[in-house]
Design a protein around this motif. Structure first.
Motif, PDB file in Angstrom:
ATOM      1  N   ILE A  77       0.838  -1.207   0.000  1.00  0.00           N
ATOM      2  CA  ILE A  77       0.000   0.000   0.000  1.00  0.00           C
ATOM      3  C   ILE A  77       0.873   1.257   0.000  1.00  0.00           C
ATOM      4  CG2 ILE A  77      -1.632   1.363   1.356  1.00  0.00           C
ATOM      5  CD1 ILE A  77      -2.880  -1.275   2.289  1.00  0.00           C
ATOM      6  N   VAL A  78       1.854   1.299   0.911  1.00  0.00           N
ATOM      7  CA  VAL A  78       2.733   2.471   0.990  1.00  0.00           C
ATOM      8  C   VAL A  78       3.553   2.614  -0.294  1.00  0.00           C
ATOM      9  CG1 VAL A  78       4.677   3.496   2.232  1.00  0.00           C
ATOM     10  CG2 VAL A  78       2.855   2.366   3.496  1.00  0.00           C
ATOM     11  N   LEU A  79       4.062   1.479  -0.811  1.00  0.00           N
ATOM     12  CA  LEU A  79       4.888   1.523  -2.018  1.00  0.00           C
ATOM     13  C   LEU A  79       4.091   2.016  -3.224  1.00  0.00           C
ATOM     14  CD1 LEU A  79       7.682   0.887  -3.212  1.00  0.00           C
ATOM     15  CD2 LEU A  79       6.851  -1.419  -3.721  1.00  0.00           C
ATOM     16  N   LEU A  80       2.844   1.559  -3.362  1.00  0.00           N
ATOM     17  CA  LEU A  80       2.019   1.989  -4.495  1.00  0.00           C
ATOM     18  C   LEU A  80       1.745   3.485  -4.439  1.00  0.00           C
ATOM     19  CD1 LEU A  80      -0.571  -0.935  -4.875  1.00  0.00           C
ATOM     20  CD2 LEU A  80       1.345  -0.362  -6.386  1.00  0.00           C
ATOM     21  N   VAL A  81       1.469   3.982  -3.234  1.00  0.00           N
ATOM     22  CA  VAL A  81       1.235   5.429  -3.091  1.00  0.00           C
ATOM     23  C   VAL A  81       2.487   6.207  -3.477  1.00  0.00           C
ATOM     24  CG1 VAL A  81       0.759   7.275  -1.444  1.00  0.00           C
ATOM     25  CG2 VAL A  81      -0.558   5.157  -1.342  1.00  0.00           C
ATOM     26  N   VAL A  82       3.648   5.748  -2.982  1.00  0.00           N
ATOM     27  CA  VAL A  82       4.902   6.453  -3.260  1.00  0.00           C
ATOM     28  C   VAL A  82       5.250   6.381  -4.741  1.00  0.00           C
ATOM     29  CG1 VAL A  82       7.395   6.407  -2.854  1.00  0.00           C
ATOM     30  CG2 VAL A  82       5.817   6.177  -0.933  1.00  0.00           C
ATOM     31  N   LEU A  83       5.136   5.194  -5.349  1.00  0.00           N
ATOM     32  CA  LEU A  83       5.482   5.051  -6.768  1.00  0.00           C
ATOM     33  C   LEU A  83       4.498   5.795  -7.664  1.00  0.00           C
ATOM     34  CD1 LEU A  83       6.645   1.328  -7.047  1.00  0.00           C
ATOM     35  CD2 LEU A  83       8.037   3.392  -6.899  1.00  0.00           C
ATOM     36  N   ALA A  84       3.226   5.834  -7.276  1.00  0.00           N
ATOM     37  CA  ALA A  84       2.244   6.579  -8.069  1.00  0.00           C
ATOM     38  C   ALA A  84       2.598   8.060  -8.108  1.00  0.00           C
ATOM     39  CB  ALA A  84       0.845   6.378  -7.500  1.00  0.00           C
ATOM     40  N   MET A  85       3.060   8.594  -6.970  1.00  0.00           N
ATOM     41  CA  MET A  85       3.475   9.992  -6.936  1.00  0.00           C
ATOM     42  C   MET A  85       4.785  10.193  -7.685  1.00  0.00           C
ATOM     43  SD  MET A  85       1.260  11.890  -5.616  1.00  0.00           S
ATOM     44  CE  MET A  85       2.347  13.312  -5.656  1.00  0.00           C
ATOM     45  N   LEU A  86       5.690   9.237  -7.552  1.00  0.00           N
ATOM     46  CA  LEU A  86       6.986   9.354  -8.206  1.00  0.00           C
ATOM     47  C   LEU A  86       6.845   9.310  -9.720  1.00  0.00           C
ATOM     48  CD1 LEU A  86      10.057   9.523  -7.679  1.00  0.00           C
ATOM     49  CD2 LEU A  86      10.100   7.033  -7.700  1.00  0.00           C
ATOM     50  N   LYS A  87       5.900   8.513 -10.212  1.00  0.00           N
ATOM     51  CA  LYS A  87       5.697   8.333 -11.649  1.00  0.00           C
ATOM     52  C   LYS A  87       4.429   9.028 -12.144  1.00  0.00           C
ATOM     53  CE  LYS A  87       9.279   5.588 -11.964  1.00  0.00           C
ATOM     54  NZ  LYS A  87      10.495   6.008 -12.705  1.00  0.00           N
ATOM     55  N   ARG A  88       3.985  10.053 -11.434  1.00  0.00           N
ATOM     56  CA  ARG A  88       2.702  10.667 -11.790  1.00  0.00           C
ATOM     57  C   ARG A  88       2.740  11.338 -13.157  1.00  0.00           C
ATOM     58  NH1 ARG A  88       5.272  13.667  -8.037  1.00  0.00           N
ATOM     59  NH2 ARG A  88       5.394  15.939  -8.238  1.00  0.00           N
ATOM     60  N   CYS A  89       3.900  11.882 -13.558  1.00  0.00           N
ATOM     61  CA  CYS A  89       3.988  12.484 -14.882  1.00  0.00           C
ATOM     62  C   CYS A  89       3.821  11.418 -15.960  1.00  0.00           C
ATOM     63  CB  CYS A  89       5.325  13.211 -15.045  1.00  0.00           C
ATOM     64  SG  CYS A  89       5.437  14.210 -16.540  1.00  0.00           S
ATOM     65  N   TRP A  90       4.445  10.285 -15.762  1.00  0.00           N
ATOM     66  CA  TRP A  90       4.298   9.176 -16.709  1.00  0.00           C
ATOM     67  C   TRP A  90       2.848   8.691 -16.755  1.00  0.00           C
ATOM     68  CZ3 TRP A  90       2.778   4.075 -15.946  1.00  0.00           C
ATOM     69  CH2 TRP A  90       2.943   3.225 -17.035  1.00  0.00           C
ATOM     70  N   LEU A  91       2.183   8.657 -15.598  1.00  0.00           N
ATOM     71  CA  LEU A  91       0.783   8.225 -15.563  1.00  0.00           C
ATOM     72  C   LEU A  91      -0.108   9.207 -16.325  1.00  0.00           C
ATOM     73  CD1 LEU A  91       0.498   7.040 -11.841  1.00  0.00           C
ATOM     74  CD2 LEU A  91       0.570   5.606 -13.896  1.00  0.00           C
ATOM     75  N   TRP A  92       0.161  10.513 -16.211  1.00  0.00           N
ATOM     76  CA  TRP A  92      -0.614  11.488 -16.973  1.00  0.00           C
ATOM     77  C   TRP A  92      -0.344  11.349 -18.473  1.00  0.00           C
ATOM     78  CZ3 TRP A  92      -4.775  13.724 -15.503  1.00  0.00           C
ATOM     79  CH2 TRP A  92      -4.970  14.111 -14.177  1.00  0.00           C
ATOM     80  N   LYS A  93       0.896  11.083 -18.854  1.00  0.00           N
ATOM     81  CA  LYS A  93       1.206  10.865 -20.270  1.00  0.00           C
ATOM     82  C   LYS A  93       0.521   9.604 -20.794  1.00  0.00           C
ATOM     83  CE  LYS A  93       5.692  13.211 -20.374  1.00  0.00           C
ATOM     84  NZ  LYS A  93       7.152  13.051 -20.595  1.00  0.00           N
ATOM     85  N   LEU A  94       0.481   8.571 -19.959  1.00  0.00           N
ATOM     86  CA  LEU A  94      -0.228   7.352 -20.348  1.00  0.00           C
ATOM     87  C   LEU A  94      -1.716   7.639 -20.540  1.00  0.00           C
ATOM     88  CD1 LEU A  94      -0.233   4.280 -20.807  1.00  0.00           C
ATOM     89  CD2 LEU A  94      -0.532   4.006 -18.323  1.00  0.00           C
ATOM     90  N   SER A  95      -2.271   8.438 -19.631  1.00  0.00           N
ATOM     91  CA  SER A  95      -3.686   8.809 -19.767  1.00  0.00           C
ATOM     92  C   SER A  95      -3.918   9.604 -21.046  1.00  0.00           C
ATOM     93  CB  SER A  95      -4.124   9.639 -18.555  1.00  0.00           C
ATOM     94  OG  SER A  95      -3.947   8.928 -17.364  1.00  0.00           O
ATOM     95  N   TYR A  96      -2.978  10.459 -21.404  1.00  0.00           N
ATOM     96  CA  TYR A  96      -3.087  11.256 -22.624  1.00  0.00           C
ATOM     97  C   TYR A  96      -3.090  10.354 -23.852  1.00  0.00           C
ATOM     98  CZ  TYR A  96      -2.251  15.387 -25.590  1.00  0.00           C
ATOM     99  OH  TYR A  96      -2.366  16.382 -26.518  1.00  0.00           O
ATOM    100  N   TRP A  97      -2.213   9.371 -23.849  1.00  0.00           N
ATOM    101  CA  TRP A  97      -2.146   8.442 -24.979  1.00  0.00           C
ATOM    102  C   TRP A  97      -3.410   7.582 -25.067  1.00  0.00           C
ATOM    103  CZ3 TRP A  97      -2.001   3.039 -25.127  1.00  0.00           C
ATOM    104  CH2 TRP A  97      -1.740   2.487 -26.386  1.00  0.00           C
ATOM    105  N   LEU A  98      -3.872   7.099 -23.903  1.00  0.00           N
ATOM    106  CA  LEU A  98      -5.096   6.284 -23.912  1.00  0.00           C
ATOM    107  C   LEU A  98      -6.288   7.085 -24.422  1.00  0.00           C
ATOM    108  CD1 LEU A  98      -4.702   4.366 -20.518  1.00  0.00           C
ATOM    109  CD2 LEU A  98      -4.471   3.422 -22.828  1.00  0.00           C
ATOM    110  N   TYR A  99      -6.370   8.347 -24.011  1.00  0.00           N
ATOM    111  CA  TYR A  99      -7.470   9.184 -24.491  1.00  0.00           C
ATOM    112  C   TYR A  99      -7.337   9.434 -25.996  1.00  0.00           C
ATOM    113  CZ  TYR A  99     -10.636  13.115 -25.018  1.00  0.00           C
ATOM    114  OH  TYR A  99     -11.648  13.938 -25.437  1.00  0.00           O
ATOM    115  N   ASP A 100      -6.102   9.543 -26.458  1.00  0.00           N
ATOM    116  CA  ASP A 100      -5.881   9.736 -27.890  1.00  0.00           C
ATOM    117  C   ASP A 100      -6.402   8.548 -28.710  1.00  0.00           C
ATOM    118  OD1 ASP A 100      -4.392  11.108 -30.212  1.00  0.00           O
ATOM    119  OD2 ASP A 100      -3.469   9.111 -30.181  1.00  0.00           O
ATOM    120  N   GLN A 101      -6.359   7.364 -28.112  1.00  0.00           N
ATOM    121  CA  GLN A 101      -6.798   6.162 -28.828  1.00  0.00           C
ATOM    122  C   GLN A 101      -8.317   6.012 -28.855  1.00  0.00           C
ATOM    123  OE1 GLN A 101      -4.325   4.269 -30.345  1.00  0.00           O
ATOM    124  NE2 GLN A 101      -3.114   6.008 -29.599  1.00  0.00           N
TER     125      GLN A 101
END
Length: 698
Positions: free
Chosen positions: A532-556
């Motif tokens: 739980i703690v690791l997922l929260v930390v990694l989600a914040m650490l990789k949040r820019c990548w997650l937003w870019k992934l969301s951008y690509w998914l929306y593009d599709q």
């Protein structure tokens, strides 16, 4: 990539540096790219040379005249724009530091109040010497009459660990423990994983300290029927969270008082126990060794090893002193670690021996949660005065352990939030008290949840605590190995061999695995919380990548693009979040013009930071000291990385902690976002003097 605007460099407002670096004319704030020529006699150029010079002039004119640049690299987005990925062209300019800005560092340094070795020992030592209250019982449960041997082996294992921690801390004297050590020797993701272990360590410290205090209090005081030890533990956690919310921090004077009280109490218990041993003889010890059988299927070696695994719980706090090393007087840290090891050696194993000398092992197993109180009763010949004294001392020192765990967690989470790993709302302070209210509230919820999940079972809590603590302690050995490999030039007070690091790490990992084997249930609780703690930390650490992934998914999703207004709003919404994350600039202090060094710094930042702007800062003493190809290589790299704006800043000063501090305040960039190469052994300043500037290369 789509068309990108480029602002041509100014030619009328610049400082020109000639090719011979003999003269300079300061006209403005930018360094131009042209070079002055000197009047010397040269033979007339050949036709090929003249043609090449004409090519140079044409290329320069074209690059200066062009405002748009086109890239033939195809975009991954079929329906959405990718123009936002272009960060803009970098600039080259000069920054002047005022004398008052530079003097500010020394003024702040003089205001700092540093603490000595005994006050520093008491802060971490409270956890260390309090751990004997809850580690002896579980150790005897696992190893029986062999518990003193297990505790002695634990103390001996901590000797190389003491030297390892000292090497890590003196090589990188920064608050934050292994998180900072790994942040400066490995990747940010690796440091984040170590931070998760430290968070769980602090979490378990609070819960175990509170539950053990409740157990000692419930054993001596008739509590109301509705006030069970389970509820009392939750009340203690809430009470000390409120103390932190009120802004009351642990002071060295308070911790020293509690440390002294507990030391006197344990000394009195040991003296009384030795006196009773002399009066009553060793019959109880003999009975424990002869009449109490070993568990079926167990051997003395296995029981000793099990005791070592659990007994390592008795050294908690041993790793805590590095969390406040910046607040210690120079040269104090090695003395603090020596004090910690001395108290560990003099207290844990002898106290465990006295338990087996005076108290029957079955009685110890039945009272594992408050075994030191039971020892006090036997040492006092059945009188209750010493037992009550121990109870009062235990409640005070264990509650101090709750406060220490909370303060440690607050400091770590605050640093991680400053580094951009955790959400910024953790940095919001209470308007009245100035405390980090959201850190405290979230930590309180996690503590109560953990305690409720294990149902208040002290044995399971101790197991979770042991795994978290051993995992956190193991990261020191890992950090020391990485520092040897990647930051070997850093000076340090002591130095352990690589073999010692590996053997100590192996022993700690074996103990961690042993705790899981002893009680597999603790692995379940630990893994749940760690994930739980690791997922929260990694989600914040990789949040820019997650937003870019969301951008690509929306593009599709072609269906949504049939509605242009809606599609444009979503597109701008996601782009806005990405730009917001990437707007924080990163500083790298550059000494050389070697392109591979500059490129290596950029590659590290691309991998570990979500930054759209990098500022190379070069300190120089005179024009002759400026590397010849610095500006040219900067321009090349700025063109190579269109998604990063790369600026080059010249500062006419020496590279010192004071000038770095002035740059940090003038650019409004925290030192956590400033990077440098590893200093050598001849560097006159300590790495810790730079107040958080990170090392990212050898």
């Amino acid at each position: 990539m789509e068309n990108r605007k480029r602002t041509p460099p100014s030619t009328s407002n610049s400082v020109h540096i000639n090719s011979e670096k003999a003269t300079s004319t300061k006209v403005g704030s930018e360094f131009g790219t042209e070079k002055q020529t000197t009047k010397t006699q040269h033979p007339p150029p050949s036709f090929a040379e003249s043609e090449f010079q004409q090519i140079q002039r044409v290329q320069l004119t074209k690059s200066r005249r062009s405002l748009l640049k086109w890239s033939n690299v195809p975009s991954r987005y079929l329906n959405l724009s990718n123009s936002w990925e272009f960060a803009g062209w970098g600039s080259t300019y000069y920054m002047e530091l005022e004398s008052s800005d530079i003097d500010h560092y020394s003024e702040e340094l003089e205001k700092r109040s540093l603490i000595g070795k005994w006050r520093a020992t008491s802060i971490a030592g409270n956890d260390l010497i309090a751990s004997v209250l809850y580690s002896i019982g579980p150790c005897v449960v696992q190893s029986g009459k062999y518990a003193p041997i297990s505790m002695l082996l634990v103390a001996l294992l901590m000797y190389p660990m003491k030297r390892i921690i000292t090497e890590v801390a003196t090589a990188m004297p920064l608050n934050g423990g292994t998180y900072n050590a790994l942040l400066n020797s490995t990747t940010k993701s690796t440091a984040a994983i170590a931070a998760c272990l430290s968070i769980l360590d602090y979490l378990a410290t609070c819960v175990v300290s509170a539950s053990t205090a409740s157990a000692y209090l419930a054993a001596e005081v008739d509590l109301p029927s509705k006030l069970s030890p389970f509820l009392l533990t939750i009340i203690i956690l809430i009470a000390f969270s409120l103390i932190c919310l009120l802004g009351l921090k642990e002071s060295s004077s308070l911790t020293l008082s509690i440390f002294t009280l507990h030391s006197v109490t344990m000394f009195a218990v040991m003296i009384a126990s030795f006196v009773m041993w002399g009066k009553g003889g060793s019959q109880t010890l003999i009975d424990n060794w002869t009449l109490v059988p070993d568990p079926p299927g167990s051997t003395p070696v296995i029981m000793v090893l099990k005791g070592v695994c659990i007994g390592l719980l008795g050294v908690t706090g041993f790793e805590s002193a590095e969390n406040y090393i910046e607040d210690l007087k120079p040269g104090t840290f090695p003395k603090v670690m020596n004090n910690m090891f001395g108290f560990l050696l003099a207290l844990n194993a002898p106290m465990t021996l006295l338990v087996t000398v005076l108290v029957p092992v079955p009685v110890v197993m039945a009272n594992a949660a408050n075994v030191v109180s039971v020892l006090g009763e036997y040492a006092a010949g059945g009188a209750s005065w010493l037992r009550i004294w121990i109870m009062v001392d235990a409640v005070i020192v264990l509650c101090a352990g709750v406060l220490t765990g909370l303060i440690g967690a607050i400091g770590l989470v605050q640093r991680m939030a400053s580094d951009g790993i955790l959400p910024k709302f953790f940095l919001i302070r209470n308007r009245i008290t100035g405390s980090y209210q959201y850190i405290i509230l979230v930590f309180l919820v996690l503590s109560i949840t953990l305690f409720a999940i294990v149902g208040g079972d002290t044995t399971s809590l101790s197991g979770v605590f042991a795994v978290a603590f051993l995992g956190s302690l193991s990261t020191f050995a890992v950090a020391n190995i990485m520092i040897k490999y990647k930051r070997g030039r850093l000076p340090r007070k002591s130095k352990e061999s690589l073999l010692t690091d590996v053997l100590t790490l192996t022993a700690l990992l074996a103990s961690l695995i042993g705790n899981v084997i002893i009680d597999p249930e603790i692995a379940k609780y630990f893994v749940i919380y760690f994930i739980i703690v690791l997922l929260v930390v990694l989600a914040m650490l990789k949040r820019c990548w997650l937003w870019k992934l969301s951008y690509w998914l929306y593009d599709q999703m072609n269906l949504f693009h049939r509605f242009p207004l809606f599609s444009e709003k979503v597109e701008k919404f996601i782009q806005g979040h990405i730009k917001q994350i990437r707007k924080r600039p990163i500083v790298f202090f550059l000494k050389t013009d070697e392109p591979h060094v500059m490129n290596k710094a950029i590659q590290y930042i691309k991998k570990n930071e979500d930054a759209g702007c990098i500022k190379f800062i070069h300190f120089y003493q005179n024009l002759d000291s400026i590397p010849e190809d610095l500006e040219a290589n900067h321009r090349i790299l700025d063109a190579i990385y269109p998604k990063i704006q790369i600026d080059l800043i010249f500062v006419l000063e020496e590279f010192t902690p004071a000038t770095v501090d002035a740059v940090s305040r003038q650019l409004d960039i925290t030192k956590a976002q400033m990077f440098m190469a590893c200093p050598g052994t001849n560097f006159e300043y300590s790495f810790g003097d730079f107040g958080g500037v990170r090392i990212i290369m050898l």
